[in-house]
Design a protein around this motif. Structure first.
Motif, PDB file in Angstrom:
ATOM      1  N   UNK A 167      62.300  85.087  78.218  1.00 44.92           N
ATOM      2  CA  UNK A 167      60.923  84.699  78.501  1.00 44.92           C
ATOM      3  C   UNK A 167      60.801  84.053  79.873  1.00 44.92           C
ATOM      4  N   UNK A 168      61.780  83.233  80.247  1.00 43.32           N
ATOM      5  CA  UNK A 168      61.757  82.605  81.566  1.00 43.32           C
ATOM      6  C   UNK A 168      61.828  83.653  82.671  1.00 43.32           C
ATOM      7  N   UNK A 169      62.562  84.736  82.403  1.00 46.51           N
ATOM      8  CA  UNK A 169      62.736  85.789  83.408  1.00 46.51           C
ATOM      9  C   UNK A 169      61.414  86.471  83.752  1.00 46.51           C
ATOM     10  N   UNK A 170      60.494  86.617  82.786  1.00 53.30           N
ATOM     11  CA  UNK A 170      59.204  87.226  83.140  1.00 53.30           C
ATOM     12  C   UNK A 170      58.092  86.204  83.328  1.00 53.30           C
ATOM     13  N   UNK A 171      58.191  85.039  82.694  1.00 57.67           N
ATOM     14  CA  UNK A 171      57.147  84.040  82.871  1.00 57.67           C
ATOM     15  C   UNK A 171      57.192  83.407  84.260  1.00 57.67           C
TER      16      UNK A 171
END
Length: 435
Positions: free
Chosen positions: A313-317
Motif C-alpha cells: 500500500x505504501x508503494x502506491x499511496x
C-alpha cells in the motif's frame, strides 16, 4: 449466521478502487460477503484492472501468512470465510471512444507499482486461470483436477470465471433470492447496463445499486461538469439510471441505428419494479479524504514490522499522495490527501443503518445523464428549480422533457451527508490494519 450484506462489486482498479476492495474484504463475515468482483475498463484497460485484482489476493495471501506467523489478528474474513468470483467484463463503452484515467492512476492503475516494485506483482502464470483450455487437452484438465498444476498463486482465495462479467452478475441474481444482493459500481456502468439489457427482470432482483459517479451541485473532475465514471460511458449510466424511473423510456438515451447501444434495444414497457439506485457523487465523496499523516500513522507500525500489505500500500499511496501535493493547493506535507470516492460506497453499505447518512432533501431526485452534448458529455443533470411535481396532466409549458411529471423521470437517492467526514478514513484504516 448469514452475512447482513451480500455484494457484487463492479470495479476498474484504480487506487481508490483497491482501497474499497480492501475495505470490503476486511469486513467481518457477519457483516458482508463479496460474492463476486467483476471487472470493467475505466481507470485503465480491463486486463490491467484484472491484474490489480489478482495482485490484491496475491498480497493478502502473503499478509495473512505474515500475521499468523507474528500472532496478529488475521482479519480479512472476506477471503478466509468466503471465496469471491472474479470475472472479466467490458473492455469498451457502449458507444463513443474509450476514456481512461491512467494520467492520474498511472499506466498500470497503481501508480506504476508493477514496474517500480515488481516483487509485489503476481507471476504472469495467473493469466492461465482466465483462459479456456483446449477442449481436447485432457491432460491439462486432469492435472487441474488432481491439483498438480502449480500456478504459484493464491488461487484458493478466489474463483476465476470464464464467463463475461454481466452474465455472472445475472447468474448470481437468478440463483439467489430477490432483494438479497446489493450491486456496487465503482467504475463505469457498462457491465450493469449489459446485464440489464439482456435480462432486465433478473437485474431488478437486486436489492439496490450503489454507484459512485456524477456531480450535480459541484464541479466535475474530468470536465467542468462531468465525473469520470459517468463520462467514461454515459450511455451505460443513462440506461441503468432509467431503470429507477416509473417509465424507463422517459429517460433512455437517444440512439441511432449503427450505434452499439442501439442494438441493446429498449426495456419492456412494463417492468415488475423500479430499481433502487443510491448515488455517491462527487458532491459527497470529494469531502472524505485520507491524508498522508493518517495513512502513515496506521501503516508505519505494520511497515516497520515487515507487513507485506503495508509495504504494498505504501508503494502506491506514496506516489499518489505526492501527486496530490503537486496538483492541489493546501495539500502540503502530511496534509496531502486522496479523496475516498469508491470506499464510500462500501462504507455506506456497512453502516447504512446509521441515521447520519442523509440523502438530498429533493431525493428521490430526477437525475438524468447527458449523452449527446458537445461540452457536457457525462453530465449528471438534476432539476434545481423550486417547483412542485405535478400529475401527468399534459401540462408542458416551461417543462420541456417533462421533468415535473409524477411518472416521468428517474428516481435517485443522492447521498449528501455521512456519519462524518473524518470517520471514513478512520473506519477504512481500522478495518484494514486493525485497531
Amino acid at each position: 449466521m448469514a452475512p447482513k450484506n451480500r455484494l457484487i462489486i463492479d470495479t476498474d482498479p484504480g487506487v481508490d478502487d483497491v482501497l474499497a476492495l480492501l475495505l470490503a474484504l476486511s469486513a467481518k463475515a457477519t457483516d458482508l460477503e463479496v460474492l463476486a468482483i467483476t471487472l470493467t475498463f475505466g481507470n485503465v484497460d480491463v486486463r490491467s484492472c484484472l491484474r490489480n485484482v489478482v495482485a490484491i489476493f496475491h498480497i493478502l495471501d502473503k499478509e495473512l501468512s505474515w500475521r499468523k506467523a507474528h500472532s496478529k489478528p488475521v482479519g480479512f474474513e472476506g477471503i478466509t470465510k468466503f471465496k469471491p468470483i472474479v470475472a472479466i467484463g467490458a473492455d469498451e463503452p457502449l458507444q463513443d471512444r474509450i476514456e481512461s484515467a491512467d494520467y492520474f492512476h498511472g499506466v498500470d492503475g497503481l501508480a506504476g507499482t508493477h514496474t517500480s516494485h515488481p516483487h509485489f506483482s503476481p507471476e504472469e502464470s495467473w493469466k492461465r486461470l482466465f483462459e479456456q483450455p483446449p477442449a481436447d487437452d485432457d491432460l491439462t484438465r486432469k492435472a487441474k483436477t488432481d491439483g498438480e498444476v502449480d500456478l504459484k498463486e493464491p488461487t484458493n482465495a478466489f474463483v476465476p470465471s470464464l464467463e463475461p462479467a454481466h452474465k455472472e452478475i445475472l447468474r448470481l441474481l437468478r440463483e439467489n433470492e430477490p432483494d438479497t444482493i446489493t450491486l456496487i459500481a465503482i467504475g463505469p456502468l457498462t457491465n450493469f447496463a449489459l446485464a440489464a439489457a439482456e435480462d432486465p427482470e433478473t437485474f431488478l432482483r437486486c436489492k439496490e445499486v450503489v454507484t459512485m459517479g456524477g456531480t450535480v451541485d459541484g464541479i466535475g473532475n474530468v470536465t467542468p461538469v462531468a465525473e469520470f465514471n459517468v463520462y467514461a460511458d454515459p450511455h451505460a449510466a443513462a440506461r441503468v439510471y432509467a431503470l429507477s424511473s416509473p417509465i424507463p423510456a422517459s429517460t433512455m438515451p437517444p440512439t441511432t441505428e449503427g450505434e452499439r447501444s442501439f442494438h441493446l434495444g429498449q426495456y419492456p414497457p412494463s417492468l415488475s419494479k423500479q430499481l433502487k439506485l443510491t448515488l455517491m457523487s462527487l458532491d459527497i465523496t470529494e469531502y472524505h479524504m485520507l491524508s498522508r499523516g493518517e495513512f502513515s500513522a496506521f501503516a508505519k507500525p505494520f511497515l516497520d514490522e515487515g507487513s507485506p500489505l503495508a509495504a504494498w500500500m505504501s508503494a502506491f499511496m506514496t506516489p499518489m499522495l505526492d501527486k496530490m501535493e503537486r496538483l492541489h493547493i493546501g495539500h502540503e506535507g502530511e496534509g496531502a490527501a486522496l479523496a475516498l470516492h469508491d470506499p464510500l460506497c462500501i462504507w455506506y453499505v456497512l453502516t447504512q443503518d446509521d441515521a447520519r447518512w442523509k440523502a438530498s432533501e429533493r431525493s428521490p431526485e430526477d437525475i438524468r445523464i447527458e449523452t449527446k452534448g458537445q461540452w457536457t458529455r457525462g453530465m449528471t443533470v438534476g432539476d434545481k428549480r423550486a417547483r412542485r411535481r405535478r400529475n401527468s396532466d399534459g401540462e408542458v409549458p416551461h417543462d420541456r422533457g417533462n421533468w415535473l411529471g409524477n411518472r416521468s423521470g428517474n428516481r435517485v437517492d443522492r447521498m449528501l451527508e455521512s456519519p462524518g467526514r473524518e470517520e471514513a478514513s478512520k473506519y477504512l484504516l481500522r478495518s484494514i490494519f486493525g485497531g
